[in-house]
Design a protein around this motif. Structure first.
Motif, PDB file in Angstrom:
ATOM      1  N   ARG A 112       7.194  -9.562   6.053  1.00 30.75           N
ATOM      2  CA  ARG A 112       7.227  -8.431   6.985  1.00 30.75           C
ATOM      3  C   ARG A 112       7.005  -7.079   6.312  1.00 30.75           C
ATOM      4  O   ARG A 112       6.487  -6.153   6.935  1.00 30.75           O
ATOM      5  CB  ARG A 112       8.564  -8.394   7.724  1.00 30.75           C
ATOM      6  N   GLU A 113       7.404  -6.947   5.049  1.00 26.36           N
ATOM      7  CA  GLU A 113       7.340  -5.641   4.388  1.00 26.36           C
ATOM      8  C   GLU A 113       6.442  -5.627   3.160  1.00 26.36           C
ATOM      9  O   GLU A 113       6.151  -4.555   2.621  1.00 26.36           O
ATOM     10  CB  GLU A 113       8.743  -5.188   3.985  1.00 26.36           C
ATOM     11  N   TYR A 128       0.332  -8.971   4.604  1.00 23.95           N
ATOM     12  CA  TYR A 128       1.625  -8.836   5.279  1.00 23.95           C
ATOM     13  C   TYR A 128       1.555  -7.878   6.458  1.00 23.95           C
ATOM     14  O   TYR A 128       2.421  -7.911   7.334  1.00 23.95           O
ATOM     15  CB  TYR A 128       2.704  -8.388   4.279  1.00 23.95           C
ATOM     16  N   ASN A 129       0.518  -7.020   6.504  1.00 26.52           N
ATOM     17  CA  ASN A 129       0.380  -6.153   7.674  1.00 26.52           C
ATOM     18  C   ASN A 129       0.010  -6.942   8.923  1.00 26.52           C
ATOM     19  O   ASN A 129       0.096  -6.424  10.037  1.00 26.52           O
ATOM     20  CB  ASN A 129      -0.654  -5.052   7.412  1.00 26.52           C
ATOM     21  N   VAL A 132       3.638  -9.415   9.536  1.00 25.17           N
ATOM     22  CA  VAL A 132       4.790  -8.689  10.063  1.00 25.17           C
ATOM     23  C   VAL A 132       4.993  -8.980  11.551  1.00 25.17           C
ATOM     24  O   VAL A 132       6.115  -8.876  12.069  1.00 25.17           O
ATOM     25  CB  VAL A 132       4.612  -7.162   9.826  1.00 25.17           C
ATOM     26  N   ASN A 175       1.430   1.621   2.903  1.00 24.00           N
ATOM     27  CA  ASN A 175       2.285   1.065   3.952  1.00 24.00           C
ATOM     28  C   ASN A 175       2.585   2.092   5.038  1.00 24.00           C
ATOM     29  O   ASN A 175       2.627   1.762   6.229  1.00 24.00           O
ATOM     30  CB  ASN A 175       3.593   0.551   3.350  1.00 24.00           C
ATOM     31  N   LEU A 179       0.970  -0.096   7.743  1.00 22.70           N
ATOM     32  CA  LEU A 179       1.911  -1.165   8.080  1.00 22.70           C
ATOM     33  C   LEU A 179       2.611  -0.843   9.400  1.00 22.70           C
ATOM     34  O   LEU A 179       3.517  -0.017   9.454  1.00 22.70           O
ATOM     35  CB  LEU A 179       2.938  -1.362   6.964  1.00 22.70           C
ATOM     36  N   ASP A 181       4.958  -2.227  12.166  1.00 20.22           N
ATOM     37  CA  ASP A 181       5.901  -3.329  12.346  1.00 20.22           C
ATOM     38  C   ASP A 181       6.311  -3.552  13.798  1.00 20.22           C
ATOM     39  O   ASP A 181       7.299  -4.228  14.072  1.00 20.22           O
ATOM     40  CB  ASP A 181       7.148  -3.115  11.479  1.00 20.22           C
TER      41      ASP A 181
END
Length: 432
Positions: A112-113, A128-129, A132, A175, A179, A181
């Motif tokens: 997730r991060e 991971y982007n 997430v 991020n 990123l 979330d």
């Protein structure tokens, strides 16, 4: 002179202060605590492990995390990026070099991060982007699958990043920019199958990672979602109304293509897409059908257009008044002697012959790299897998000949305007 020196001196101090401040901010963004190691490996229900195996196939995890087929998921595979070479990590449950000491909390944080168990930031070559947006249940199942693989001791090679991108705190800025979330949300206007495909495409299979252009900082250009991108120096075509496909796709064709790498009236999978197909062939058929439904909903937005693909047959000789006649004649001769024997006949499911080149999407791409790689390296099925085969011609074609063939196929096969900087693209693709 003194004032000039003072101004320069002040400018250097201001620059140094800015670097110190930005570095401090970067460290603040970057810092994450190390998580306690797992003392004993947990046990898992077989159903969860099987669900995790399916997710691993849908996410093509082995494609990046396997450098040696005899050592699955042991990492070490080099991935070239504009910022340097990143080597994939060992995700087997080896306690020293893999994730054997990772708790579910540590695994979830990485997914997730983009943060490792010891607290350092992972490079976004690991998508991971996208992960997430996976559900926690799916992350749990994927964890169960990886933690029950055979442990393999394999420390990854050191990454080789271009300065200053080896400075991991910079990933913290990435991020902040890229990123997102926000949890994945279904579309209530669409069917359950479409929503399943949309979730898999976005969160698990990360289709947009290749099929969306990237910014100069390596992040996805969200304003151009699915407009076409690249993967391992191959052009990944647009999956929306900008699709360069010379013929429309049906859902049935897409489903066959995603499972087998081949569909009627469309080119076979090549380059990185071969790996995708190899893994999807082992995934749940219903999930692949859902991916096909989602993909078709985007590709069906492409306007119908008239292309030479509706005709088929042999490609013509260059026109006598062609302004680039010498090059086109050379390209035609190469086509007639090296390509026509297979491609003029047309492809049948059980034949050894090939698709008429008017239907080959690589001729219609706005970027010639895929065609260059196909001509140079051919189409080879993955090791030990059945599939269509085409020889490569790099060893027997000069740069001039390869350029003439590509230019001829683009003009007389696809009826498209010339690719800009074609010769330069060929030189780059063939550089050692």
């Amino acid at each position: 002179m003194d004032q000039t020196r003072r101004r320069r001196h002040t400018g250097w101090w201001l620059l140094l202060a800015a670097i110190v401040v930005l570095t401090g901010i970067a460290f603040a963004i970057m810092w994450r605590p190390a998580l306690a190691p797992q003392a004993t490996p947990p046990s898992f229900d077989q159903t969860r492990i099987e669900r995790g195996a399916n997710l691993a196939h849908l996410g093509m995890c082995a494609s990046c995390h396997t450098a040696d087929l005899s050592r699955p998921f042991a990492g070490g595979k080099p991935m070239e990026t504009p910022f340097g070479t990143v080597h994939s990590t060992n995700i087997t449950p080896d306690r020293d070099t893999g994730i054997g000491t990772w708790t579910l909390e540590a695994f979830t944080r990485a997914m997730r991060e983009g943060v490792s168990r010891d607290g350092h930031l992972l490079y976004p070559a690991f998508p991971y982007n996208h992960y997430v947006r996976m559900t926690q249940a799916d992350i749990d199942d994927l964890y169960a699958y990886f933690m029950t693989r055979s442990p393999i001791a394999a420390p990854p090679p050191a990454n080789e990043m271009t300065f200053p991108f080896g400075f991991r705190p910079l990933v913290g800025f990435w991020n902040v920019l890229y990123l997102d979330d926000a949890p994945w949300q279904p579309d209530p206007q669409q069917s359950a199958e479409w929503n399943r495909g949309a979730y898999l495409a976005d969160a698990v299979a990360h289709c947009a990672a290749c099929h969306t252009p990237r910014t100069k900082l390596g992040g996805p250009d969200i304003k151009r979602q699915l407009d076409g991108g690249e993967a391992e120096d191959w052009y990944a075509p647009a999956l929306n109304r900008h699709s360069p496909s010379p013929l429309p796709w049906t859902r049935e064709q897409l489903q066959a293509y995603l499972r087998t790498g081949m569909a009627e009236d469309h080119a076979v999978a090549g380059g990185p897409m071969q790996d995708v197909v190899m893994h999807l062939a082992q995934a749940d058929a219903g999930d692949v059908a859902a991916l096909a439904a989602w993909t078709h909903s985007h590709l069906s937005q492409a306007p119908l257009r008239t292309t030479p693909a509706q005709q088929g047959g042999a490609l013509p000789e260059p026109a006598a008044d062609d302004p680039d006649l010498p090059r086109m004649r050379l390209g035609y001769e190469l086509y007639a002697n090296s390509c026509a024997r297979c491609h003029d006949v047309g492809r049948a499911p059980s034949s050894g012959t090939a698709l008429p080149l008017q239907k080959a999407i690589a001729l219609y791409d706005p970027d010639p790299r895929s065609l260059i790689h196909i001509v140079d390296s051919g189409i080879l099925p993955p090791d030990g897998e059945p599939g269509r085969w085409m020889p490569g011609f790099k060893a027997i074609l000069s740069d001039e000949q390869a350029g003439a063939l590509a230019a001829y196929l683009r003009k007389y096969g696809a009826g498209q305007p010339a690719w800009p900087e074609l010769d330069e693209q060929i030189r780059k693709a063939r550089a050692p």
